[in-house]
Scaffold this motif. Structure first.
Motif, PDB file in Angstrom:
ATOM      1  N   MET A 142       0.844  -1.178   0.000  1.00 16.48           N
ATOM      2  CA  MET A 142       0.000   0.000   0.000  1.00 16.48           C
ATOM      3  C   MET A 142       0.887   1.238   0.000  1.00 16.48           C
ATOM      4  O   MET A 142       1.828   1.322   0.782  1.00 16.48           O
ATOM      5  N   LYS A 143       0.542   2.155  -0.862  1.00 16.50           N
ATOM      6  CA  LYS A 143       1.360   3.355  -0.995  1.00 16.50           C
ATOM      7  C   LYS A 143       0.844   4.518  -0.155  1.00 16.50           C
ATOM      8  O   LYS A 143       1.562   5.478   0.082  1.00 16.50           O
ATOM      9  N   SER A 144      -0.441   4.447   0.264  1.00 12.60           N
ATOM     10  CA  SER A 144      -1.010   5.557   1.032  1.00 12.60           C
ATOM     11  C   SER A 144      -2.165   5.053   1.901  1.00 12.60           C
ATOM     12  O   SER A 144      -2.722   3.972   1.652  1.00 12.60           O
ATOM     13  N   VAL A 145      -2.508   5.861   2.892  1.00  9.95           N
ATOM     14  CA  VAL A 145      -3.660   5.551   3.748  1.00  9.95           C
ATOM     15  C   VAL A 145      -4.923   5.515   2.895  1.00  9.95           C
ATOM     16  O   VAL A 145      -5.791   4.661   3.085  1.00  9.95           O
ATOM     17  N   GLU A 146      -4.991   6.427   1.956  1.00 12.16           N
ATOM     18  CA  GLU A 146      -6.171   6.481   1.091  1.00 12.16           C
ATOM     19  C   GLU A 146      -6.339   5.180   0.314  1.00 12.16           C
ATOM     20  O   GLU A 146      -7.446   4.639   0.220  1.00 12.16           O
ATOM     21  N   GLU A 147      -5.245   4.675  -0.232  1.00 12.27           N
ATOM     22  CA  GLU A 147      -5.312   3.412  -0.969  1.00 12.27           C
ATOM     23  C   GLU A 147      -5.726   2.274  -0.035  1.00 12.27           C
ATOM     24  O   GLU A 147      -6.554   1.437  -0.388  1.00 12.27           O
ATOM     25  N   PHE A 148      -5.162   2.249   1.160  1.00 13.27           N
ATOM     26  CA  PHE A 148      -5.526   1.223   2.141  1.00 13.27           C
ATOM     27  C   PHE A 148      -7.028   1.251   2.418  1.00 13.27           C
ATOM     28  O   PHE A 148      -7.681   0.203   2.451  1.00 13.27           O
ATOM     29  N   LEU A 149      -7.586   2.439   2.618  1.00 13.53           N
ATOM     30  CA  LEU A 149      -9.011   2.552   2.927  1.00 13.53           C
ATOM     31  C   LEU A 149      -9.896   2.132   1.756  1.00 13.53           C
ATOM     32  O   LEU A 149     -10.956   1.548   1.953  1.00 13.53           O
ATOM     33  N   VAL A 150      -9.448   2.418   0.535  1.00 17.16           N
ATOM     34  CA  VAL A 150     -10.199   1.969  -0.636  1.00 17.16           C
ATOM     35  C   VAL A 150     -10.223   0.439  -0.680  1.00 17.16           C
ATOM     36  O   VAL A 150     -11.258  -0.177  -0.930  1.00 17.16           O
ATOM     37  N   TYR A 151      -9.089  -0.175  -0.407  1.00 18.47           N
ATOM     38  CA  TYR A 151      -9.030  -1.636  -0.377  1.00 18.47           C
ATOM     39  C   TYR A 151      -9.920  -2.191   0.729  1.00 18.47           C
ATOM     40  O   TYR A 151     -10.653  -3.166   0.525  1.00 18.47           O
ATOM     41  N   ALA A 152      -9.871  -1.589   1.908  1.00 17.85           N
ATOM     42  CA  ALA A 152     -10.693  -2.068   3.026  1.00 17.85           C
ATOM     43  C   ALA A 152     -12.178  -1.968   2.686  1.00 17.85           C
ATOM     44  O   ALA A 152     -12.948  -2.902   2.933  1.00 17.85           O
ATOM     45  N   ALA A 153     -12.577  -0.854   2.097  1.00 16.67           N
ATOM     46  CA  ALA A 153     -13.982  -0.684   1.725  1.00 16.67           C
ATOM     47  C   ALA A 153     -14.394  -1.698   0.658  1.00 16.67           C
ATOM     48  O   ALA A 153     -15.452  -2.318   0.745  1.00 16.67           O
ATOM     49  N   ARG A 154     -13.556  -1.892  -0.348  1.00 19.66           N
ATOM     50  CA  ARG A 154     -13.889  -2.837  -1.423  1.00 19.66           C
ATOM     51  C   ARG A 154     -13.944  -4.262  -0.882  1.00 19.66           C
ATOM     52  O   ARG A 154     -14.830  -5.041  -1.251  1.00 19.66           O
ATOM     53  N   LEU A 155     -13.028  -4.612   0.012  1.00 21.42           N
ATOM     54  CA  LEU A 155     -13.010  -5.946   0.598  1.00 21.42           C
ATOM     55  C   LEU A 155     -14.343  -6.236   1.287  1.00 21.42           C
ATOM     56  O   LEU A 155     -14.956  -7.281   1.072  1.00 21.42           O
ATOM     57  N   GLU A 156     -14.821  -5.293   2.093  1.00 24.97           N
ATOM     58  CA  GLU A 156     -16.082  -5.498   2.808  1.00 24.97           C
ATOM     59  C   GLU A 156     -17.284  -5.465   1.864  1.00 24.97           C
ATOM     60  O   GLU A 156     -18.239  -6.222   2.035  1.00 24.97           O
ATOM     61  N   GLN A 157     -17.230  -4.610   0.854  1.00 28.09           N
ATOM     62  CA  GLN A 157     -18.323  -4.536  -0.120  1.00 28.09           C
ATOM     63  C   GLN A 157     -18.466  -5.861  -0.867  1.00 28.09           C
ATOM     64  O   GLN A 157     -19.575  -6.381  -1.019  1.00 28.09           O
ATOM     65  N   GLU A 158     -17.354  -6.415  -1.304  1.00 26.10           N
ATOM     66  CA  GLU A 158     -17.412  -7.670  -2.043  1.00 26.10           C
ATOM     67  C   GLU A 158     -17.799  -8.832  -1.137  1.00 26.10           C
ATOM     68  O   GLU A 158     -18.485  -9.757  -1.574  1.00 26.10           O
ATOM     69  N   ALA A 159     -17.394  -8.784   0.127  1.00 23.89           N
ATOM     70  CA  ALA A 159     -17.824  -9.819   1.075  1.00 23.89           C
ATOM     71  C   ALA A 159     -19.335  -9.775   1.244  1.00 23.89           C
ATOM     72  O   ALA A 159     -20.008 -10.817   1.207  1.00 23.89           O
ATOM     73  N   ALA A 160     -19.893  -8.576   1.403  1.00 29.58           N
ATOM     74  CA  ALA A 160     -21.342  -8.437   1.567  1.00 29.58           C
ATOM     75  C   ALA A 160     -22.086  -8.937   0.327  1.00 29.58           C
ATOM     76  O   ALA A 160     -23.089  -9.659   0.442  1.00 29.58           O
ATOM     77  N   LEU A 161     -21.603  -8.579  -0.839  1.00 31.05           N
ATOM     78  CA  LEU A 161     -22.251  -9.020  -2.077  1.00 31.05           C
ATOM     79  C   LEU A 161     -22.239 -10.545  -2.203  1.00 31.05           C
ATOM     80  O   LEU A 161     -23.239 -11.156  -2.568  1.00 31.05           O
ATOM     81  N   ARG A 162     -21.102 -11.166  -1.898  1.00 34.62           N
ATOM     82  CA  ARG A 162     -21.004 -12.617  -2.007  1.00 34.62           C
ATOM     83  C   ARG A 162     -21.914 -13.300  -0.985  1.00 34.62           C
ATOM     84  O   ARG A 162     -22.626 -14.242  -1.315  1.00 34.62           O
ATOM     85  N   PHE A 163     -21.929 -12.811   0.264  1.00 36.09           N
ATOM     86  CA  PHE A 163     -22.815 -13.414   1.258  1.00 36.09           C
ATOM     87  C   PHE A 163     -24.278 -13.252   0.850  1.00 36.09           C
ATOM     88  O   PHE A 163     -25.084 -14.160   1.060  1.00 36.09           O
ATOM     89  N   ASP A 164     -24.630 -12.125   0.252  1.00 39.02           N
ATOM     90  CA  ASP A 164     -26.000 -11.954  -0.246  1.00 39.02           C
ATOM     91  C   ASP A 164     -26.315 -12.958  -1.354  1.00 39.02           C
ATOM     92  O   ASP A 164     -27.405 -13.528  -1.398  1.00 39.02           O
ATOM     93  N   GLU A 165     -25.366 -13.157  -2.269  1.00 39.68           N
ATOM     94  CA  GLU A 165     -25.566 -14.139  -3.343  1.00 39.68           C
ATOM     95  C   GLU A 165     -25.788 -15.533  -2.759  1.00 39.68           C
ATOM     96  O   GLU A 165     -26.700 -16.258  -3.191  1.00 39.68           O
TER      97      GLU A 165
END
Length: 151
Positions: free
Chosen positions: A1-24
């Motif tokens: 990770m090159k920045s805090v901002e990049e880290f937070l984008v990854y964290a948000a996407r990780l949780e978003q994709e987890a929620a989508l998969r659990f919904d599926e």
């Protein structure tokens, strides 16, 4: 990770994709009238959405970069916390669903631990450490559920 901002984008996407998969997975379980498994996966999707909101709030003071879906650099080509698609098995029971969720949480924990270990940035390390602790709590909670179910 090159920045805090990049880290937070990854964290948000990780949780978003987890929620989508659990919904599926919940939708599939519902279509086969597997109510207990569907309810468990819906609960996991809800928890993932709560974590998504937390990641977004932490990033509220940052200008988060736009990263296209295909541009994320995940360890195994897919978001670590996206539960395995084999969870769409209509014969899955709650114990198997919990094991599947545990595997996803363990992958999320490993992802954040890798970020913590690899980063030299003190702010990224601090956030990654918080996420490691949070994911470790999720793993422990699912392990307790599995233990109670086994008892």
């Amino acid at each position: 990770m090159k920045s805090v901002e990049e880290f937070l984008v990854y964290a948000a996407r990780l949780e978003q994709e987890a929620a989508l998969r659990f919904d599926e997975l919940a939708d599939v379980a519902s279509s086969f009238a597997n109510k207990d498994v569907a309810a468990f996966f819906r609960q996991m999707a809800h928890f993932s959405r709560l974590h998504l909101e937390e990641a977004r709030k932490r990033g509220g003071f940052h200008d988060l970069p736009e990263i296209g879906t295909g541009q994320f650099q995940w360890p195994d080509e897919e978001s670590p916390e996206a539960a395995a698609i084999w969870g769409a098995d209509p014969n899955m029971d709650v114990n198997q669903a919990m094991e599947l969720a545990l595997e996803a949480e363990l992958r999320g924990l490993a992802f954040y631990q890798d970020v913590l270990n690899a980063s030299d940035d003190p702010e990224i390390k601090a956030m990654a450490r918080e996420f490691v602790e949070e994911e470790a709590e999720h793993v422990a909670a699912i392990e307790r559920w599995i233990g109670r179910l086994a008892a």
